[in-house]
Design an enzyme around this catalytic site. Structure first.
Site, PDB file in Angstrom:
ATOM      1  N   GLY A   1      19.852 -44.027  12.468  1.00 53.16           N
ATOM      2  CA  GLY A   1      19.552 -45.385  13.025  1.00 53.16           C
ATOM      3  C   GLY A   1      18.212 -45.484  13.490  1.00 53.16           C
ATOM      4  O   GLY A   1      17.686 -46.496  13.491  1.00 53.16           O
TER       5      GLY A   1
ATOM      6  N   ASP B   1      25.266 -48.406  23.222  1.00 56.42           N
ATOM      7  CA  ASP B   1      26.260 -49.354  23.076  1.00 56.42           C
ATOM      8  C   ASP B   1      27.357 -48.986  24.011  1.00 56.42           C
ATOM      9  O   ASP B   1      26.869 -49.377  25.255  1.00 56.42           O
ATOM     10  CB  ASP B   1      27.049 -49.291  21.522  1.00 56.42           C
TER      11      ASP B   1
ATOM     12  N   THR C   1      27.353 -41.910  22.979  1.00 56.49           N
ATOM     13  CA  THR C   1      26.659 -40.908  22.042  1.00 56.49           C
ATOM     14  C   THR C   1      25.131 -40.558  22.686  1.00 56.49           C
ATOM     15  O   THR C   1      25.011 -39.310  22.770  1.00 56.49           O
ATOM     16  CB  THR C   1      26.111 -41.962  20.826  1.00 56.49           C
TER      17      THR C   1
ATOM     18  N   ASP D   1      23.016 -49.980  10.441  1.00 55.69           N
ATOM     19  CA  ASP D   1      23.848 -50.097   9.247  1.00 55.69           C
ATOM     20  C   ASP D   1      25.112 -50.678   9.542  1.00 55.69           C
ATOM     21  O   ASP D   1      25.458 -50.477  10.580  1.00 55.69           O
ATOM     22  CB  ASP D   1      23.940 -48.937   8.734  1.00 55.69           C
TER      23      ASP D   1
ATOM     24  N   ARG E   1      20.370 -50.761   6.304  1.00 52.91           N
ATOM     25  CA  ARG E   1      19.269 -50.376   7.191  1.00 52.91           C
ATOM     26  C   ARG E   1      17.795 -50.729   6.848  1.00 52.91           C
ATOM     27  O   ARG E   1      17.054 -50.930   7.752  1.00 52.91           O
ATOM     28  CB  ARG E   1      19.244 -48.799   7.068  1.00 52.91           C
TER      29      ARG E   1
HETATM   30  P1  IMP Z   1      27.913 -45.574  21.514  1.00 53.11           P
HETATM   31  O1  IMP Z   1      28.129 -44.259  21.538  1.00 53.11           O
HETATM   32  O2  IMP Z   1      29.104 -46.388  21.822  1.00 53.11           O
HETATM   33  O3  IMP Z   1      26.571 -45.939  22.587  1.00 53.11           O
HETATM   34  O4  IMP Z   1      27.215 -46.140  20.266  1.00 53.11           O
HETATM   35  C1  IMP Z   1      25.943 -45.578  19.689  1.00 53.11           C
HETATM   36  C2  IMP Z   1      26.247 -45.742  18.255  1.00 53.11           C
HETATM   37  O5  IMP Z   1      26.864 -46.574  17.633  1.00 53.11           O
HETATM   38  C3  IMP Z   1      24.582 -46.007  17.970  1.00 53.11           C
HETATM   39  O6  IMP Z   1      23.974 -45.233  17.640  1.00 53.11           O
HETATM   40  C4  IMP Z   1      24.767 -46.719  16.448  1.00 53.11           C
HETATM   41  O7  IMP Z   1      24.906 -45.825  15.411  1.00 53.11           O
HETATM   42  C5  IMP Z   1      26.283 -47.487  16.438  1.00 53.11           C
HETATM   43  N1  IMP Z   1      26.325 -48.774  16.924  1.00 53.11           N
HETATM   44  C6  IMP Z   1      26.756 -49.256  18.156  1.00 53.11           C
HETATM   45  N2  IMP Z   1      26.605 -50.760  18.037  1.00 53.11           N
HETATM   46  C7  IMP Z   1      26.032 -51.089  16.675  1.00 53.11           C
HETATM   47  C8  IMP Z   1      25.722 -52.176  16.044  1.00 53.11           C
HETATM   48  O8  IMP Z   1      25.932 -53.286  16.770  1.00 53.11           O
HETATM   49  N3  IMP Z   1      25.044 -52.228  14.584  1.00 53.11           N
HETATM   50  C9  IMP Z   1      25.145 -50.717  14.136  1.00 53.11           C
HETATM   51  N4  IMP Z   1      25.511 -49.697  15.050  1.00 53.11           N
HETATM   52  C10 IMP Z   1      25.953 -49.899  16.159  1.00 53.11           C
HETATM   53 MG    MG Z   2      23.045 -43.967  15.836  1.00 58.67          MG
END
Ligand code: IMP
Ligand code: MG
Length: 175
Positions: free
Chosen positions: A43, A101, A105, A157, A163
Site C-alpha cells: 500500500g 485503521d 498492523t 486497493d 492501487r
Molecule cells: P489495520 O491493521 O486495521 O490498521 O489495517 C491496516 C491495513 O488495512 C492497511 O495497511 C490497509 O492495507 C488495509 N486497509 C484498511 N482500511 C482500508 C481502506 O479503506 N482501503 C484499503 N485498505 C485498507
Molecule cells: Mg497495508
C-alpha cells in the site's frame, strides 16, 4: 476512469500538496541524520515514491510486507515478512504506510522493528481512519484523517485492484 468513482475524497493535486508539506516537516526533523525509510508493502508504494522525491537529503530505503487477513482468518492475524538489506540497529527509522485503521498492523510492525533497537522509530501514514482505532499506536505524521469509508487509489486497493488510481476515492465494498 474518474467517472467510475463518484466519491473522490482527494484529487491527485491535493495529495501532492499534502505530501510536499509532510516532506517539509520530515526534512526539518531528520536533516543531517542518516535516515532509513521502511515502506510497508504494497500500500505504501506510491506514497513513499512521491514522498522521498520531495526530501532534499539522501535516505536509505528498506521494505517489509504486512498484510492482515481480516476475511480469511480470525482478527489479529498478520502476515509479516521483512525484506531488509540493512541491519536497522542504531538507525533512525521512519515507517511509511498507506493507511492506519484499527492500528493492529502498525502495532505489529512497530513491535517487530523495535527488536532491532533502532536509534529512533517514527511513523508516517498517508491516511488515518481514526474513528476505527482499536489499538493504541503513536503516529508522528498523517496526511489526511479520513471518514469511516473504504477507500482506494494512490496505493490503496480493494481486492488487489485500484492501487494505480492517481486520486483517492471511497467505494462501496462488495461491488
Ligand atoms: P489495520 O491493521 O486495521 O490498521 O489495517 C491496516 C491495513 O488495512 C492497511 O495497511 C490497509 O492495507 C488495509 N486497509 C484498511 N482500511 C482500508 C481502506 O479503506 N482501503 C484499503 N485498505 C485498507
Ligand atoms: Mg497495508
Amino acid at each position: 476512469m474518474q467517472n467510475e468513482f463518484e466519491d473522490i475524497l482527494y484529487t491527485a493535486e491535493q495529495i501532492q500538496e499534502r505530501v510536499r508539506e509532510l516532506a517539509l516537516e520530515i526534512d526539518s526533523e531528520y536533516r543531517g541524520k542518516d535516515l532509513t525509510i521502511v515502506g510497508v508493502l504494497s500500500g505504501s508504494l506510491i506514497f513513499m515514491a512521491d514522498l522521498i522525491r520531495y526530501l532534499p537529503f539522501p535516505v536509505r530505503l528498506d521494505f517489509l510486507t504486512a498484510r492482515s487477513y481480516r476475511d480469511a482468518v480470525p482478527d489479529g492475524e498478520i502476515e509479516y515478512v521483512e525484506h531488509f538489506r540493512e541491519d536497522l540497529t542504531d538507525r533512525h527509522v521512519l515507517l511509511i504506510d498507506d493507511i492506519i485503521d484499527t492500528g493492529g498492523t502498525m502495532k505489529c510492525v512497530c513491535k517487530n522493528i523495535m527488536r532491532y533497537s533502532p536509534a529512533s522509530l517514527a511513523v508516517c501514514v498517508l491516511l488515518d481512519k481514526s474513528v476505527r482505532r482499536e489499538v493504541e499506536v503513536s503516529v508522528d505524521w498523517t496526511g489526511f484523517v479520513v471518514p469511516d469509508k473504504f477507500v482506494v487509489g494512490y496505493g490503496l486497493d480493494y481486492n488487489g485492484r485500484h492501487r494505480n488510481l492517481p486520486f483517492i476515492a471511497a467505494i462501496q465494498e462488495g461491488l
